[in-house]
Design an enzyme around this catalytic site. Structure first.
Site, PDB file in Angstrom:
ATOM      1  CG  ASP A 143      -1.743   0.993   1.386  1.00  0.00           C
ATOM      2  OD1 ASP A 143      -2.019   1.679   0.036  1.00  0.00           O
ATOM      3  OD2 ASP A 143      -2.594   1.516   2.444  1.00  0.00           O
ATOM      4  CD  GLU A 177      -4.813   6.719  -0.733  1.00  0.00           C
ATOM      5  OE1 GLU A 177      -5.945   6.215  -1.078  1.00  0.00           O
ATOM      6  OE2 GLU A 177      -3.847   6.690  -0.143  1.00  0.00           O
ATOM      7  CG  ASP A 206      -4.906   2.289  -3.287  1.00  0.00           C
ATOM      8  OD1 ASP A 206      -3.702   1.755  -2.670  1.00  0.00           O
ATOM      9  OD2 ASP A 206      -5.406   2.959  -2.787  1.00  0.00           O
ATOM     10  CG  ASP A 321       2.895 -12.248 -13.441  1.00  0.00           C
ATOM     11  OD1 ASP A 321       3.321 -11.438 -14.096  1.00  0.00           O
ATOM     12  OD2 ASP A 321       2.896 -13.310 -13.596  1.00  0.00           O
TER      13      ASP A 321
END
Length: 522
Positions: A143, A177, A206, A321
């Site tokens: 994060d 943010e 995000d 991925d």
């Protein structure tokens, strides 16, 4: 990702704003009742595979930056500016035009990094963003180092492959943010109105590598029927494009609400369509979700959310991925305009000027309102469901049933029966393969039935039916789709394109539109 805030607080600021700026917001129907939506047009240049090793190398750099700067990359801290400088150096080296935008919050300077790839239509921007800051408690590798690293590697892959999209590509890394979307809000607030209109879609990523990952896609059309509601018109296309990728690799997805916790918020509040993916934060994975995706039921999607343990060991490589490849697929797909069939154009009409289409050509129409017309359409919606789009496929005009909005959605919709509009005469060549293509939508509420329809025919000595779509007793939001049909059986004939729409159900709300009609010879 910022902490949760009361939903009602955010809705008052963002959803109300989106309604005022873009009343064409799409809402869908319960999943079981959703109409089949045409898959996005395949990109002319296929999206490349994004190397997981490269994404993880960026995460290692973010970890090293945090370790060297007090253990975090938070707003106003040296680790954040070092992160901006790292990303900027990578982009500058491959030819991006980068801009560092500074702002002040809580007495500290914050930074947004904006990167533009040269070329593409400057009036049609596809923007991709992620927040680059962490909380003060930890390095923020999932994060949101994960989203920042993934879009960075996608941007670098654009350069390595020499991708030359039709639309202009822009990438953004947002500051602060975690303190309330401060960086992205500053960016949007300071965009001139003309620049806002140039951003056609915003993609937000995000937390895309959560260790106990889920596969969530922002619910652009509110097809789950709950929560914060849909995004502005165009958000559904983003959702469908992302879903198409995950479907192609056999990974099921679920919708997640625009609940105001990430940087899509400022964009949708001014009517810019948005979407993206999310692998979960502090929420607890249910047994059903564990059965769907694997992982551990009863445990948070990210047990290290906003903690010091959010390090490079807090990443699910498979989820990272898959999401990096989904980002590339979405960017490549949305940035390329569908290429018309090769060959010689026999006939083309974008409806930006009047070219001789005739309404009720046989004098047999029965519709009492909302008849076909060429016009600049006004957006209409009913209970959050877009019934008529205020945007066309190209330019400002299309063929539409009752272009005006009125005080309620049903004021100018098609009513009372059939309405027809017919093209001028078109002389087709006698050789080659002839293909008709066009864009269309049919929208209706759940008071519709199979008696309602949209039909497109090419009529000469013979007739080719290019489209015949019936209504149904479900909500169907307006959404542009494309059609293409071989009309070579009409070679050498003088033909007309005939478009019919019918509201033949009792008290049903029906709208239809057609744009960008083209016939080519190949």
């Amino acid at each position: 990702m910022r902490p949760r805030t009361p939903r009602t607080t955010w809705l008052a600021a963002a959803v109300a704003g989106a309604t005022a700026v873009a009343a064409t917001a799409l809402a869908g129907t319960p999943v079981a009742a959703r109409p089949v939506v045409a898959a996005p047009v395949a990109a002319a240049v296929a999206a490349p595979n994004i190397a997981l090793a490269n994404v993880k190398a960026h995460l290692s750099q973010f970890q090293s930056i945090a370790t060297a700067n007090g253990g975090n990359r938070a707003h106003g801290r040296p680790g954040y500016l070092a992160s901006v400088n790292y990303v900027k150096a990578q982009l500058d080296a491959v030819g991006y035009t980068t801009t560092v935008q500074s702002f002040t919050y809580n007495g500290a300077t914050g930074y947004n990094l904006i990167a533009d790839w040269p070329g593409g239509d400057p009036n049609a921007v596809v923007m991709t963003g992620a927040h680059l800051d962490s909380v003060t408690a930890g390095p923020g590798i999932n994060d949101n180092g994960s989203g920042s690293a993934a879009i960075l590697e996608v941007a670098l892959t654009v350069a390595r492959t020499g991708f030359a999209p039709d639309r202009h590509l822009r990438f953004g890394w947002w500051g602060a943010e975690e303190l309330g979307l401060r960086g992205s809000q500053y960016y949007v607030n300071n965009l001139p109105a003309a620049e806002r209109t140039r951003i056609k879609q915003y993609l937000n990523f995000d937390m895309v590598g959560s260790p106990n990952a889920g596969y969530f896609v922002y619910d652009g059309d509110n097809s789950d029927g709950v929560g914060a509601g849909p995004g502005p018109a165009g958000s559904a296309q983003i959702e469908q494009t992302i879903q198409a990728y995950f479907t192609s690799i056999g990974v099921p997805t679920r919708g997640t609400d625009f609940d105001g916790r990430s940087d899509y918020g400022p964009f949708i509040s001014v009517g810019i369509p948005a979407g993206g993916t999310f692998t979960g934060a502090e929420g607890i994975k249910s047994s059903a979700q564990a059965s769907l995706w694997g992982g551990t039921a009863g445990q948070a999607f990210d047990p290290c959310y906003h903690r010091s343990c959010d390090t490079t060991t807090n990443i699910n490589d498979t989820a990272l991925d898959r999401n990096a490849d989904a980002i590339a697929y979405t960017v490549w797909t949305l940035a390329q305009v569908a290429t018309p069939p090769p060959g010689t154009t026999v006939y083309s009409d974008t409806f930006e000027t009047a070219t001789g289409w005739t309404t009720n050509p046989a004098g047999t129409d029965t519709a009492t309102a909302g008849q076909w017309e060429r016009g600049d359409p006004e957006a209409t919606s009913s209970s959050g469901i877009a019934t008529q789009l205020g945007t066309t496929v190209s330019g400002s005009y299309d063929l539409v049933t009752g272009r005006l909005a009125g005080s309620s959605a049903g004021d100018y919709d098609l009513d009372g029966g059939v309405s027809t509009i017919q093209s001028p005469a078109i002389t087709l060549p006698s050789t080659g393969t002839l293909t008709l293509s066009f864009a269309w939508y049919l929208a209706h509420l759940n008071n519709s039935s199979s008696a309602d329809y949209l039909r497109v025919r090419v009529v000469g000595t013979g007739t080719v039916t290019a489209l015949n779509v019936a209504g149904a007793a479900t909500n169907r939001a307006a959404s542009w789709q494309s059609a293409s049909v071989n009309i070579s059986t009409l070679r050498g004939q003088t033909v007309r394109i005939v478009i019919d729409a019918a509201d033949a159900s009792t008290a049903s709300l029906v709208e239809a539109a057609v744009d960008d009609v083209r016939i080519v010879q190949s």
